[in-house]
Every structure is written in C-alpha cells, then in structure tokens.
Design a protein around this motif. Structure first.
Motif, PDB file in Angstrom:
ATOM      1  N   THR A 227       0.824  -1.209   0.000  1.00 19.14           N
ATOM      2  CA  THR A 227       0.000   0.000   0.000  1.00 19.14           C
ATOM      3  C   THR A 227       0.860   1.262   0.000  1.00 19.14           C
ATOM      4  O   THR A 227       0.551   2.242  -0.688  1.00 19.14           O
ATOM      5  CB  THR A 227      -0.944   0.019   1.204  1.00 19.14           C
ATOM      6  OG1 THR A 227      -0.197  -0.114   2.424  1.00 19.14           O
ATOM      7  CG2 THR A 227      -1.950  -1.115   1.113  1.00 19.14           C
ATOM      8  N   GLU A 229       3.868   1.671  -1.264  1.00 17.46           N
ATOM      9  CA  GLU A 229       4.466   1.859  -2.585  1.00 17.46           C
ATOM     10  C   GLU A 229       3.446   2.367  -3.598  1.00 17.46           C
ATOM     11  O   GLU A 229       3.733   3.264  -4.400  1.00 17.46           O
ATOM     12  CB  GLU A 229       5.081   0.544  -3.064  1.00 17.46           C
ATOM     13  CG  GLU A 229       6.326   0.127  -2.274  1.00 17.46           C
ATOM     14  CD  GLU A 229       6.855  -1.232  -2.691  1.00 17.46           C
ATOM     15  OE1 GLU A 229       6.158  -1.930  -3.476  1.00 17.46           O
ATOM     16  OE2 GLU A 229       7.965  -1.600  -2.251  1.00 17.46           O
ATOM     17  N   LYS A 230       2.243   1.802  -3.571  1.00 21.27           N
ATOM     18  CA  LYS A 230       1.214   2.222  -4.523  1.00 21.27           C
ATOM     19  C   LYS A 230       0.750   3.644  -4.271  1.00 21.27           C
ATOM     20  O   LYS A 230       0.518   4.417  -5.214  1.00 21.27           O
ATOM     21  CB  LYS A 230       0.027   1.250  -4.456  1.00 21.27           C
ATOM     22  CG  LYS A 230       0.323  -0.131  -5.013  1.00 21.27           C
ATOM     23  CD  LYS A 230       0.661  -0.077  -6.506  1.00 21.27           C
ATOM     24  CE  LYS A 230       0.908  -1.471  -7.068  1.00 21.27           C
ATOM     25  NZ  LYS A 230       1.261  -1.428  -8.512  1.00 21.27           N
ATOM     26  N   LYS A 232       2.448   6.006  -2.974  1.00 17.31           N
ATOM     27  CA  LYS A 232       3.520   6.902  -3.397  1.00 17.31           C
ATOM     28  C   LYS A 232       3.456   7.131  -4.903  1.00 17.31           C
ATOM     29  O   LYS A 232       3.632   8.251  -5.390  1.00 17.31           O
ATOM     30  CB  LYS A 232       4.880   6.319  -3.006  1.00 17.31           C
ATOM     31  CG  LYS A 232       6.053   7.243  -3.295  1.00 17.31           C
ATOM     32  CD  LYS A 232       7.362   6.641  -2.805  1.00 17.31           C
ATOM     33  CE  LYS A 232       8.531   7.572  -3.087  1.00 17.31           C
ATOM     34  NZ  LYS A 232       9.820   6.984  -2.613  1.00 17.31           N
ATOM     35  N   GLU A 233       3.173   6.053  -5.638  1.00 18.26           N
ATOM     36  CA  GLU A 233       3.057   6.157  -7.091  1.00 18.26           C
ATOM     37  C   GLU A 233       1.886   7.054  -7.488  1.00 18.26           C
ATOM     38  O   GLU A 233       1.935   7.767  -8.488  1.00 18.26           O
ATOM     39  CB  GLU A 233       2.849   4.771  -7.707  1.00 18.26           C
ATOM     40  CG  GLU A 233       4.068   3.862  -7.624  1.00 18.26           C
ATOM     41  CD  GLU A 233       3.772   2.478  -8.171  1.00 18.26           C
ATOM     42  OE1 GLU A 233       2.673   2.300  -8.758  1.00 18.26           O
ATOM     43  OE2 GLU A 233       4.606   1.578  -8.013  1.00 18.26           O
ATOM     44  N   MET A 234       0.804   7.006  -6.678  1.00 14.66           N
ATOM     45  CA  MET A 234      -0.401   7.775  -7.001  1.00 14.66           C
ATOM     46  C   MET A 234      -0.271   9.244  -6.648  1.00 14.66           C
ATOM     47  O   MET A 234      -1.134  10.051  -7.003  1.00 14.66           O
ATOM     48  CB  MET A 234      -1.600   7.186  -6.257  1.00 14.66           C
ATOM     49  CG  MET A 234      -2.024   5.826  -6.732  1.00 14.66           C
ATOM     50  SD  MET A 234      -3.288   5.133  -5.659  1.00 14.66           S
ATOM     51  CE  MET A 234      -4.589   6.344  -5.855  1.00 14.66           C
ATOM     52  N   SER A 236       1.411  11.650  -7.763  1.00 17.65           N
ATOM     53  CA  SER A 236       1.347  12.552  -8.912  1.00 17.65           C
ATOM     54  C   SER A 236       1.233  11.693 -10.161  1.00 17.65           C
ATOM     55  O   SER A 236       2.057  10.834 -10.402  1.00 17.65           O
ATOM     56  CB  SER A 236       2.592  13.428  -8.978  1.00 17.65           C
ATOM     57  OG  SER A 236       2.533  14.264 -10.114  1.00 17.65           O
ATOM     58  N   ASN A 237       0.187  11.925 -10.949  1.00 16.98           N
ATOM     59  CA  ASN A 237      -0.077  11.071 -12.104  1.00 16.98           C
ATOM     60  C   ASN A 237      -0.615  11.913 -13.262  1.00 16.98           C
ATOM     61  O   ASN A 237      -1.733  12.376 -13.231  1.00 16.98           O
ATOM     62  CB  ASN A 237      -1.100   9.993 -11.723  1.00 16.98           C
ATOM     63  CG  ASN A 237      -1.357   9.024 -12.862  1.00 16.98           C
ATOM     64  OD1 ASN A 237      -0.632   8.990 -13.844  1.00 16.98           O
ATOM     65  ND2 ASN A 237      -2.415   8.251 -12.730  1.00 16.98           N
ATOM     66  N   ASN A 238       0.235  12.152 -14.269  1.00 17.13           N
ATOM     67  CA  ASN A 238      -0.169  12.894 -15.464  1.00 17.13           C
ATOM     68  C   ASN A 238      -0.742  14.265 -15.121  1.00 17.13           C
ATOM     69  O   ASN A 238      -1.763  14.683 -15.667  1.00 17.13           O
ATOM     70  CB  ASN A 238      -1.215  12.085 -16.256  1.00 17.13           C
ATOM     71  CG  ASN A 238      -0.630  10.808 -16.810  1.00 17.13           C
ATOM     72  OD1 ASN A 238       0.552  10.756 -17.133  1.00 17.13           O
ATOM     73  ND2 ASN A 238      -1.450   9.774 -16.896  1.00 17.13           N
TER      74      ASN A 238
END
Length: 251
Positions: A227, A229-230, A232-234, A236-238
């Motif tokens: 959770t 890691e995910k 963190k990825e979310m 900033s997205n596009n």
C-alpha cells in the motif's frame, strides 16, 4: 422498602443486559482532510470537503463478529478546475467495496480481507492486545451509558467509549478488550473518529459471518509495504493530484 425496590431494579436491568449477546451496530468512520495544496492551487481549498466519511457495520455475537463496509463501491469525490489553460483535477477516494474483518473470540484470531485499488488481500493474524486505562468519565452515545477508556499507540492517544449495557469485549475495527462494547473511538486529536449511529439488538442473517476467502494471502508487513508503494506512485499522475484515504492501524 426503598432498598428492596432499588435492588430489584438493579437485578432486572442486569438480566436485560445479559441477554444482549448479538446484534448489529452501524458506524460512521470520519477522517478530517488536512490536505496540502501547491500555492497555485490554493483557490481550490474551499472546494475540498472537510472530512471523508464511510459507513460501516459491526455484526456481532458472543463468539464472532464481522466489521465491514456498507458502500457497494469506492466513494470518490472529484474536483476539476481549469486555470491558465491548464486542467487540474483533485480526486479524493475513500473506502472500498469489500473490506471485511472477521474476529473469532474463541481462539482470539482474526481474518482481514482488504480491497486495495481493485485487488483483494487476505491477512490472517491474532486479535491485537490492547492495554486500556478506564477513567471515571461517562457520557451517552445514542441511548447507552458509556465509560471512557484510553491507551497510547506509537505516541498517539486513542480514546474509546464503551457501554457495559452490552457486555461484550468487542468494537469497531480491531478495537475491543473492554468490559463492554465500544460505541465510539477517536484518535490523533479527533482527526479520525468512529461513531455508532444506530444499534439493532437481536438476530441477523448468520451468513454475514462467513469466513472471508477472497484475495491473495499476505502478511500484515507485506500488505503495508504494498500500500505504501502504490500510494507513493499515485501521489502525482499525469498532472493530476490524487489523494486516497487509506488508514491502517491494525497492528
């Protein structure tokens, strides 16, 4: 004569209380949103809700309980704003469709089925030990007289209000181990609260207590890593700002 009357009232009340061994309690989980925005997006502050709220239910018997989401899908709030030819979006997503927490008091175990970003996970474990301190404070939650208990976890004070009128060591989420069912929990200076909104005493459909079986089996530590890691990825997205409320304090 007065002493006999008072004693009789106490005995009658005790008998009624002792019969409350199963039922359903509906809760609202509320998280205050303290969101940091870039300076050029501060004008969106007034559009962001003050809290993220979820509806939950605790189905309980003397030996088993199930705490689960009531929403059929993620509660998603989207805020869209165009500024200087740039499209900005803030998405606040909370909850998920199939979070289930089964507690078995006969062997002090629990099975936690978590739905995270469309993927299901199964986490086995024991009911965490809680070291409460019962204070002398009392208040009413709904029609029930509750007593206050506190504990510290990772430098955070957790406050619970439990009612001896339902004499079961249970409560929402993993909370429990008090001489009465917990109807309200608050933590982080009330930034997160779980509050009972309705209580139904009596039998319910026993199928709701079926053992959760959906999802990939993982340890609690592995689930926390996934959770983190995910999320963190979310971050900033596009060009979109995405804020997903995922709270995990289950040990």
């Amino acid at each position: 004569m007065r002493s006999i009357y008072l004693l009789l009232c106490v005995l009658i009340a005790t008998t009624v209380i002792a019969q409350t061994t199963e039922g359903t309690i509906y809760y609202t989980e509320s998280i205050k949103l303290d969101i940091e925005l870039p300076e050029d997006q501060e004008h969106l502050r007034a559009l962001i809700p003050a809290t993220s709220d979820q509806s939950k239910a605790l189905y309980f018997t003397k030996d088993l309980s199930m705490y689960k989401d009531l929403s059929s899908e993620d509660d998603v709030k989207e805020i869209n704003q165009e500024s200087g030819g740039t499209q900005m979006q803030i998405k606040i997503a909370s909850g998920s469709a199939e979070n289930h927490l089964l507690k078995n008091f006969a062997d002090q175990t629990m099975i936690d089925q978590r739905d995270f970003l469309g993927k299901k996970f199964l986490i086995d474990g024991t009911i965490p030990e809680m070291k409460w301190k019962i204070t002398g404070e009392q208040k009413k939650v709904l029609k029930y007289t509750c007593m206050k208990a506190t504990q510290m976890k990772d430098s955070t004070e957790i406050i619970a209000w439990f009612t001896p009128q339902i004499p079961l060591p249970n409560g929402p989420d993993t909370y429990g181990q008090l001489p009465g069912l917990i109807l309200e929990v608050s933590m982080e200076d009330s930034k997160r609260t779980i509050t009972a909104t309705k209580i139904e005493v009596g039998a319910f459909d026993a199928s709701v207590l079926e053992t959760p079986k959906k999802g990939k089996k993982v340890t609690r530590a592995a689930f926390k890593k996934i959770t983190a890691e995910k999320l963190k990825e979310m971050g900033s997205n596009n060009g979109r700002t995405i804020i997903r409320m995922e709270v995990d304090d289950r040990g």
